[in-house]
Motif scaffolding. Structure first.
Motif, PDB file in Angstrom:
ATOM      1  N   GLU A 221      -6.328   3.893  -0.192  1.00  0.00           N
ATOM      2  CA  GLU A 221      -6.831   2.890   1.049  1.00  0.00           C
ATOM      3  C   GLU A 221      -8.329   2.631   0.199  1.00  0.00           C
ATOM      4  O   GLU A 221      -9.095   3.352  -0.490  1.00  0.00           O
ATOM      5  CB  GLU A 221      -7.124   3.459   2.182  1.00  0.00           C
ATOM      6  CG  GLU A 221      -8.095   2.571   3.103  1.00  0.00           C
ATOM      7  CD  GLU A 221      -7.373   1.275   3.085  1.00  0.00           C
ATOM      8  OE1 GLU A 221      -6.245   1.012   3.551  1.00  0.00           O
ATOM      9  OE2 GLU A 221      -8.322   0.646   2.965  1.00  0.00           O
TER      10      GLU A 221
ATOM     11  N   GLU B 182      -5.860  -9.718  -7.675  1.00  0.00           N
ATOM     12  CA  GLU B 182      -5.744  -8.458  -7.062  1.00  0.00           C
ATOM     13  C   GLU B 182      -4.115  -8.061  -6.782  1.00  0.00           C
ATOM     14  O   GLU B 182      -3.700  -7.312  -6.894  1.00  0.00           O
ATOM     15  CB  GLU B 182      -6.772  -8.153  -5.957  1.00  0.00           C
ATOM     16  CG  GLU B 182      -6.784  -6.801  -5.669  1.00  0.00           C
ATOM     17  CD  GLU B 182      -7.811  -6.585  -4.362  1.00  0.00           C
ATOM     18  OE1 GLU B 182      -9.064  -7.282  -4.586  1.00  0.00           O
ATOM     19  OE2 GLU B 182      -7.723  -5.802  -3.318  1.00  0.00           O
TER      20      GLU B 182
ATOM     21  N   ALA C  60      -5.060  -0.243  -4.873  1.00  0.00           N
ATOM     22  CA  ALA C  60      -3.623   0.139  -5.043  1.00  0.00           C
ATOM     23  C   ALA C  60      -3.265  -0.243  -6.443  1.00  0.00           C
ATOM     24  O   ALA C  60      -2.160   0.317  -6.845  1.00  0.00           O
ATOM     25  CB  ALA C  60      -2.812  -0.642  -4.028  1.00  0.00           C
TER      26      ALA C  60
ATOM     27  N   MET D  59      -7.456  -7.386   5.097  1.00  0.00           N
ATOM     28  CA  MET D  59      -6.857  -6.757   6.453  1.00  0.00           C
ATOM     29  C   MET D  59      -5.490  -7.365   6.576  1.00  0.00           C
ATOM     30  O   MET D  59      -4.514  -6.732   6.574  1.00  0.00           O
ATOM     31  CB  MET D  59      -7.808  -6.830   7.286  1.00  0.00           C
ATOM     32  CG  MET D  59      -8.951  -6.108   7.403  1.00  0.00           C
ATOM     33  SD  MET D  59      -8.436  -4.104   7.234  1.00  0.00           S
ATOM     34  CE  MET D  59      -7.669  -3.785   8.906  1.00  0.00           C
TER      35      MET D  59
ATOM     36  N   ALA E 142      -0.604  -1.580  12.597  1.00  0.00           N
ATOM     37  CA  ALA E 142       0.867  -1.586  13.082  1.00  0.00           C
ATOM     38  C   ALA E 142       1.208  -0.846  14.290  1.00  0.00           C
ATOM     39  O   ALA E 142       0.709   0.188  14.975  1.00  0.00           O
ATOM     40  CB  ALA E 142       1.625  -0.775  12.037  1.00  0.00           C
TER      41      ALA E 142
END
Ligand SMILES: C[S@@+](CC[C@H](N)C(=O)[O-])C[C@H]1O[C@@H](n2cnc3c(N)ncnc32)[C@H](O)[C@@H]1O
Length: 195
Positions: free
Chosen positions: A72, A124, A95, A18, A24
């Motif tokens: 996501e 990752e 991603a 996270m 945001a």
């Protein structure tokens, strides 16, 4: 509220992925949407969309392209995003797979990343960076917009292809924590860093 709770649960379950204590802010989402609007991409891709705070601002922008793909990794967030944005292509992927998306070869792409590159598992993060560089490198006129919570002079990552450069697009103080928005771009006249 539902989104706030989902975000808090996400932080408890997987804090490294996270990388933030709150979604945001509107100010950050607006700064990113404004930056995206500077050019008119054929395809917009958002990776690490979380609960959709930035997705919402991007989807409401006047110049949003017809193809807007959201990636996501967290399945709960992906479900939330699908129900909040039924017209968008929401993929529950890592991603690091972004380069496998089928995109017409000459279509410029704007990639917006909320990935917490500094806190997520390092290998990752590197796979995601490599995949994002692959997409913007092969689609002429593409760029990557990434925000960070690091010191304002600190680039999101350092190993970038020759000819590409980071531009600091905005500093957003009205965000928890304050954020810097960066754009990785290749100056006009260069394709994949080559004249
Ligand atoms: C800083 S949070 C997202 C914040 C989002 N902009 C918001 O305001 O809700 C980072 C997001 O990246 C996602 N993420 C982390 N690693 C990922 C990966 N490898 N691939 C795709 N998404 C990832 C997390 O699940 C999380 O939703």
């Amino acid at each position: 509220m539902r989104h706030g709770l989902a975000f808090a649960l996400g932080c408890l379950r997987d804090p490294r992925r996270m990388g933030a204590i709150a979604p945001a802010s509107r100010a950050l989402a607006r700064a990113i949407a404004n930056e995206v609007q500077r050019e008119r991409p054929a395809v917009l891709i958002e990776v690490g969309a979380g609960t959709g705070a930035i997705t919402r601002a991007l989807a409401a922008s006047p110049l949003v392209p017809e193809r807007f793909v959201v990636i996501e990794r967290n399945a709960d967030f992906a479900r939330l995003l699908r129900s909040a944005f039924p017209t968008l292509e929401v993929l529950n992927h890592c991603a690091s797979q972004v380069h496998s998306l089928a995109i017409e070869s000459r279509s410029p792409v704007t990639l917006v990343s909320s990935l917490p590159l500094l806190s997520m598992p390092r290998e990752e993060a590197q796979r995601c960076i490599d995949a994002m560089l692959c997409v913007i490198g092969r689609q002429p006129g593409s760029r990557l917009i990434q925000y960070t919570y690091a010191a304002p002079h600190q680039r999101p990552f350092h190993h970038i292809p020759p000819g590409w450069r980071w531009r600091r697009a905005a500093s957003v103080w009205a965000n928890l924590p304050p954020a810097t928005v960066w754009s990785l771009e290749c100056p006009a006249g260069l394709i994949n860093g080559v004249h």
